[in-house]
Design an enzyme around this catalytic site. Structure first.
Site, PDB file in Angstrom:
ATOM      1  CG  ASP A   7      -0.232   0.149   2.569  1.00 46.92           C
ATOM      2  OD1 ASP A   7       0.704  -0.606   2.909  1.00 46.92           O
ATOM      3  OD2 ASP A   7      -0.497   0.943   3.580  1.00 46.92           O
TER       4      ASP A   7
ATOM      5  CD  GLU B 157       4.312   1.150   7.047  1.00 47.21           C
ATOM      6  OE1 GLU B 157       5.165   1.137   7.777  1.00 47.21           O
ATOM      7  OE2 GLU B 157       3.684   1.627   5.963  1.00 47.21           O
TER       8      GLU B 157
END
Length: 480
Positions: free
Chosen positions: A80, A147
C-alpha cells in the site's frame, strides 16, 4: 512487460515492475487490485503463494543451484501507499494509475505521491523471483497491506508456515543506512470525569501557539515544547493568584504529533487579563529561552462573554494538577546505541467535553519499559479518579547485540562501496517489530534506496540509488 516512461532505466526488470505497480491504484484500504496482481504474477511464474482475507500475499521460492540446502531468507515490504495529491491534480487515486516520469536522476509522479514507499520493495522482490539465474537461498516473501495506516496487514498475517529467521526488510528510504531496531508503541487515553456548573464573570482565553511541532517518535528528543504541557504550566501559574473555572480546553490534533498549539477559556475569579498577560509574557520568554522555540506565543485575551457552563473550581484545580503531573517526552535513552531514545511518550491530544481526555503516544524499543510506562499512566489516572483505554499496541523490534545478518551486510557493503554503512535504530514503528514477534529469534535489517519527500506530491526515487541497492541486495543473498 510493457514499460513506457521508465524504459531504458537499469535494472530494467526492477523499473519495469515498478511501473506496472504504479499503474494499479494501491492506496491503503484499496489493495485488492494490487494483491490480485501479485497473485497473477505468482501463477505466471509457477511460484507457490498464499493470499489471505486481508489481501496480504506470501510467496515461496526454492534456492537456486548450490543454495538449495541453505536456510531460508525472508524478504519483506508493503504493497500500500499513501495517496496525496495537489489540489489541481485530476487523477482519482482510488481508480487511476499514477502519471510517472523521470529526469534521468529521479523518478516522480506528476501531481501525486509516487509510492516508492514501498512499491520499490515489491518491484525488487518480483524482479528477483522472476529471474531464475540470480543465485539465492530459499526465499520466503511477505508483502503486507495497510502499513501506512497502522501496520494492519503485519498485525493480521499468518506466518506459521515460515521457516526463515533471517529477514531483510526493504522499507527504508536512505541508501547506506541500516536500521536494526525500532520502537514498539501504543495509544493510551486518560479519561477523567468533570463537574460543571453555571458560573458568571468575565471570560479570558489563554493561547499557546507558534510552536514548531514534530513527529512524536523521531523528533521527541529534539528540544521542542509541547503546547499541552505549556498550557498546563500557564494554567497552574494563573491559578496560584486566584481560583479558576475552565469552560473550554483543547490542544493538539494527533497523538503521534507534538502539539503546536493549545487554547483554554476560563473564568478567573478576581484577576484581570493584564495580570494574566504578565504571567504569559514571562512564560513565553522562558519557552523561547529553554526550548528551540523562537516563535512561541503565550498570551491571554478578553472574551466577549460573561460566564458559562464551567468546571467547578475544585474540578478545575484537579484538571490542572493532572495536566502538570502527566509525564511527557524522553523517559530513557539507550545504553546500547548512542543518541537513541529508548522510551518516550507524547501528550498529543487534549480535549474537554463531558470529560477530560488526554491522549498519549507511548513508545519504547524495550517491550517491558513500554508496559511499565503504560502502567504508570494507569496509576496516574486512578489517582485522579480517572480511567484509561489503550489501543493500537504494537511490539518493539529489539536490538540484537549479536547479528549474523547485520555483520554480513556491513561487510558486503564495505567491500562493494569502500565505506561502512550507518547502522541505526529509530524511535518509530516498523513492521519488523510485529513480524519479529511472529518469527521468534528473527535476525533482521531494514534497507532501501534513496527517496525524498515521501508521503507528499514532491516524492521522488533515486534511479542510481535504486540500482546500487539492487546490486547490494543480490550480493547479500549470495553471501547468505
Amino acid at each position: 512487460m510493457n514499460t513506457t516512461k521508465l524504459a531504458g532505466l537499469n535494472p530494467a526488470s526492477v523499473f519495469g515492475y515498478f511501473e506496472e505497480i504504479c499503474a494499479i491504484p494501491h492506496g491503503s484500504r484499496n489493495t485488492k487490485a494490487i494483491s490480485d496482481y501479485l497473485v497473477s504474477f505468482a501463477k505466471k511464474h509457477g511460484i507457490r503463494y498464499e493470499q489471505d482475507d486481508l489481501n496480504n500475499v506470501l510467496m515461496y521460492q526454492e534456492g537456486t543451484c548450490g543454495y538449495e540446502e541453505h536456510a531460508p531468507v525472508v524478504l519483506q515490504g508493503h504493497m500500500d501507499m499513501v495517496c496525496e495529491k495537489d489540489a489541481d491534480c485530476p487523477i482519482n487515486m482510488d481508480t487511476d494509475g499514477l502519471d510517472i516520469d523521470h529526469d534521468d536522476a529521479w523518478i516522480f509522479a506528476h501531481g501525486t505521491t509516487l509510492g516508492g514507499d514501498n512499491g520499490i520493495a515489491v518491484a525488487y522482490m518480483l524482479a528477483l523471483l522472476a529471474d531464475k539465474t540470480i543465485p539465492h537461498p530459499p526465499l520466503e516473501i511477505i508483502i503486507t497491506v495497510d502499513e501506512e495506516i497502522g501496520m494492519e496487514g503485519a498485525a493480521g498475517v499468518d506466518l506459521s508456515r515460515f521457516q526463515g529467521r533471517t529477514m531483510i526488510n526493504l522499507d527504508s528510504e536512505d541508501e547506506g543506512v541500516f536500521t536494526v531496531s525500532c520502537a514498539g508503541g501504543a495509544r493510551s487515553v486518560i479519561h477523567m470525569p468533570v463537574q460543571r456548573r453555571v458560573v458568571y464573570g468575565p471570560c479570558v482565553k489563554l493561547t499557546v501557539e507558534g510552536l514548531r511541532g514534530g513527529h512524536s517518535g523521531v523528533e521527541i528528543h529534539k528540544n521542542l515544547a509541547n503546547a499541552n504541557k505549556v498550557m498546563g504550566e500557564f494554567l497552574g501559574r494563573v491559578q496560584k493568584l486566584m481560583p479558576l473555572c475552565i469552560t473550554k480546553l483543547q490542544g493538539g490534533a494527533k497523538d503521534n504529533a507534538i502539539p503546536r498549539s493549545c487554547e483554554a477559556t476560563l473564568i478567573p475569579l478576581g484577576i484581570n487579563v493584564e495580570r494574566i498577560n504578565d504571567i504569559a509574557q514571562q512564560l513565553q520568554e522562558e519557552i523561547r529561552t529553554n526550548f528551540d522555540e523562537p516563535c512561541a506565543i503565550v498570551r491571554g485575551d478578553n472574551v466577549d462573554a460573561l460566564g458559562g457552563n464551567a468546571l467547578t473550581t475544585e474540578c478545575t484545580a484537579k484538571v490542572i494538577a493532572l495536566l502538570n503531573a502527566a509525564p511527557n517526552g524522553v523517559q530513557v535513552m539507550s545504553r546500547d546505541i548512542e543518541g537513541l531514545v529508548q522510551t518516550s511518550l507524547n501528550l498529543g491530544v487534549m480535549k474537554l467535553d463531558e470529560e477530560l481526555t488526554l491522549t498519549f503516544a507511548v513508545r519504547s524499543s524495550v517491550n517491558q519499559e513500554k508496559i511499565d510506562l503504560l502502567k504508570r499512566l494507569q496509576e496516574l489516572a486512578a489517582f485522579y479518579d480517572g480511567t484509561v483505554t489503550e489501543m493500537g499496541d504494537y511490539p518493539a523490534w529489539e536490538y540484537k547485540k549479536q547479528s549474523h545478518l547485520r555483520d554480513t551486510m556491513v561487510a558486503t557493503f564495505t567491500r562493494m562501496f569502500g565505506k561502512e554503512p550507518e547502522v541505526v535504530a529509530i524511535h518509530a514503528g516498523l513492521e519488523c517489530g510485529m513480524l519479529s514477534e511472529k518469527l521468534p529469534g528473527l535476525d533482521c535489517v531494514s534497507i532501501g534506496p534513496d527517496m525524498q519527500d515521501i508521503h507528499t506530491s514532491r516524492e521522488k526515487l533515486s534511479i542510481e540509488s535504486t540500482r546500487r541497492t539492487w546490486e547490494f541486495l543480490l550480493e547479500v543473498l549470495k553471501a547468505l
